[in-house]
Design a protein around this motif. Structure first.
Motif, PDB file in Angstrom:
ATOM      1  N   LYS A   1       2.838   1.721  -3.324  1.00  0.00           N
ATOM      2  CA  LYS A   1       1.911   2.154  -4.365  1.00  0.00           C
ATOM      3  C   LYS A   1       1.617   3.647  -4.231  1.00  0.00           C
ATOM      4  O   LYS A   1       1.560   4.389  -5.214  1.00  0.00           O
ATOM      5  N   GLU A   2       1.477   4.080  -2.995  1.00  0.00           N
ATOM      6  CA  GLU A   2       1.213   5.494  -2.717  1.00  0.00           C
ATOM      7  C   GLU A   2       2.407   6.361  -3.114  1.00  0.00           C
ATOM      8  O   GLU A   2       2.250   7.450  -3.697  1.00  0.00           O
TER       9      GLU A   2
ATOM     10  N   LYS B   1       4.616   5.706  -5.384  1.00  0.00           N
ATOM     11  CA  LYS B   1       4.654   5.772  -6.847  1.00  0.00           C
ATOM     12  C   LYS B   1       3.599   6.744  -7.373  1.00  0.00           C
ATOM     13  O   LYS B   1       3.873   7.557  -8.271  1.00  0.00           O
ATOM     14  N   LYS B   2       2.416   6.666  -6.810  1.00  0.00           N
ATOM     15  CA  LYS B   2       1.324   7.543  -7.235  1.00  0.00           C
ATOM     16  C   LYS B   2       1.669   9.013  -7.025  1.00  0.00           C
ATOM     17  O   LYS B   2       1.349   9.871  -7.854  1.00  0.00           O
ATOM     18  N   ASN B   3       2.336   9.286  -5.910  1.00  0.00           N
ATOM     19  CA  ASN B   3       2.729  10.663  -5.593  1.00  0.00           C
ATOM     20  C   ASN B   3       4.028  11.083  -6.294  1.00  0.00           C
ATOM     21  O   ASN B   3       4.557  12.167  -6.045  1.00  0.00           O
ATOM     22  N   LYS B   4       4.540  10.183  -7.142  1.00  0.00           N
ATOM     23  CA  LYS B   4       5.705  10.441  -7.987  1.00  0.00           C
ATOM     24  C   LYS B   4       6.986  10.773  -7.205  1.00  0.00           C
ATOM     25  O   LYS B   4       7.845  11.503  -7.677  1.00  0.00           O
TER      26      LYS B   4
ATOM     27  N   LYS C   1       9.764   5.948  -8.867  1.00  0.00           N
ATOM     28  CA  LYS C   1       9.215   5.368 -10.104  1.00  0.00           C
ATOM     29  C   LYS C   1       9.185   3.845 -10.047  1.00  0.00           C
ATOM     30  O   LYS C   1       8.260   3.215 -10.535  1.00  0.00           O
TER      31      LYS C   1
ATOM     32  N   LYS D   1       0.828  -1.203   0.000  1.00  0.00           N
ATOM     33  CA  LYS D   1       0.000   0.000   0.000  1.00  0.00           C
ATOM     34  C   LYS D   1       0.866   1.258   0.000  1.00  0.00           C
ATOM     35  O   LYS D   1       0.617   2.203  -0.753  1.00  0.00           O
TER      36      LYS D   1
END
Length: 289
Positions: free
Chosen positions: A127-128, A130-133, A136, A124
């Motif tokens: 993934k967060e 990565k989502k928040n950049k 990568k 979790k």
């Protein structure tokens, strides 16, 4: 024979790293020259860590925004009490030190760290991130392959970094390669010189390694017969294989980097001696004494 894609290792920039290190910690002015030479030769990956003394700060002061950063991360007991906050703080601190916006690959330095973290919580959070950049990709750095299947089953990793050289050829095991390829994980290799041990003359080998002196004698004879250096022999051995994307190399100065670049352009074939070993006391530097 294809060229290797080099990734610049930075352990030497923070301390006297490696058995064959003659110059000690690399000075900032030389690091700047090394980075410029990397750019001129299309080497745009850097492997670093906050664990390397002041290396992040030094790199950050030299403008590395054009490079892809692989950042190794470690966890202590205190970090595990609030893992989610701890990992984000570590990443943000590294980004601040390096003066960059994101990390190309966040690489876990020790697989044992992951045993202490809940799998679902870890997935979790990554993934967060990565989502928040902030990152990568996610990677894992391994010394042994005994728990590889379990690591792959976590379905967390985009990259695996592992040792590979003429003595440590475990990566080329059909079982290991099949596992990694099936998972579509990118392979990066390191320790192609076995921390410099394979670049030493036979009479320079430390006493600890005398129990394997026959292997080193064979290696030395091979180099002498073909009139090549240990560095040349190691690189051209690695170039026979195409199962990995990046090869991490550490240098003390521009002269060493120029030598590696020059050797990488060669198209030389040799019949290599059979000196591989699975003995961890030889192939894993953490067991050396």
């Amino acid at each position: 024979m294809p060229k290797l894609n080099f990734c610049l290792g930075t352990a030497q920039f923070g301390s006297k790293y490696g058995i064959a290190n003659k110059k000690g910690k690399t000075k900032k002015n030389e690091i700047k020259k090394i980075l410029n030479l990397c750019k001129k030769n299309n080497i745009y990956s850097i492997d670093t860590s906050k664990e390397y003394t002041n290396v992040e700060q030094t790199l950050g002061s030299l403008n590395i925004k054009d490079f892809k950063i692989i950042n190794k991360i470690k966890f202590g007991k205190n970090d595990l009490e609030n893992f989610e906050k701890s990992i984000e703080n570590k990443i943000k601190l590294s980004l601040m030190n390096l003066k960059i916006d994101n990390i190309h690959c966040l690489m876990f330095h020790n697989p044992d760290d992951l045993k202490k973290i809940d799998d679902n919580l870890l997935k979790k959070k990554l993934k967060e991130l990565k989502k928040n950049k902030l990152i990568k990709k996610v990677g894992i750095s391994v010394y042994d392959f005994y728990n590889l299947e379990k690591l792959i089953d976590l379905d967390l990793f985009d990259i695996i970094q592992c040792p590979f050289n003429i003595i440590d050829q475990r990566l080329q095991s059909n079982k290991i390669l099949k596992l990694i390829k099936k998972s579509k994980i990118e392979i990066h290799i390191r320790s192609i010189f076995l921390q410099g041990l394979l670049t030493l003359d036979y009479n320079q080998i430390p006493k600890y390694f005398y129990k394997w002196k026959l292997k080193f004698k064979k290696w030395n004879n091979f180099l002498n017969q073909n009139n090549i250096s240990g560095v040349e022999g190691c690189i051209n051995f690695i170039k026979q294989f195409e199962n990995f994307k990046l090869c991490v190399i550490g240098v003390e100065d521009c002269a060493q980097l120029n030598e590696l670049i020059k050797i990488n352009l060669q198209n030389t074939h040799h019949k290599y001696p059979s000196i591989s070993s699975n003995n961890r006391n030889l192939i894993n530097p953490s067991f050396w004494n």
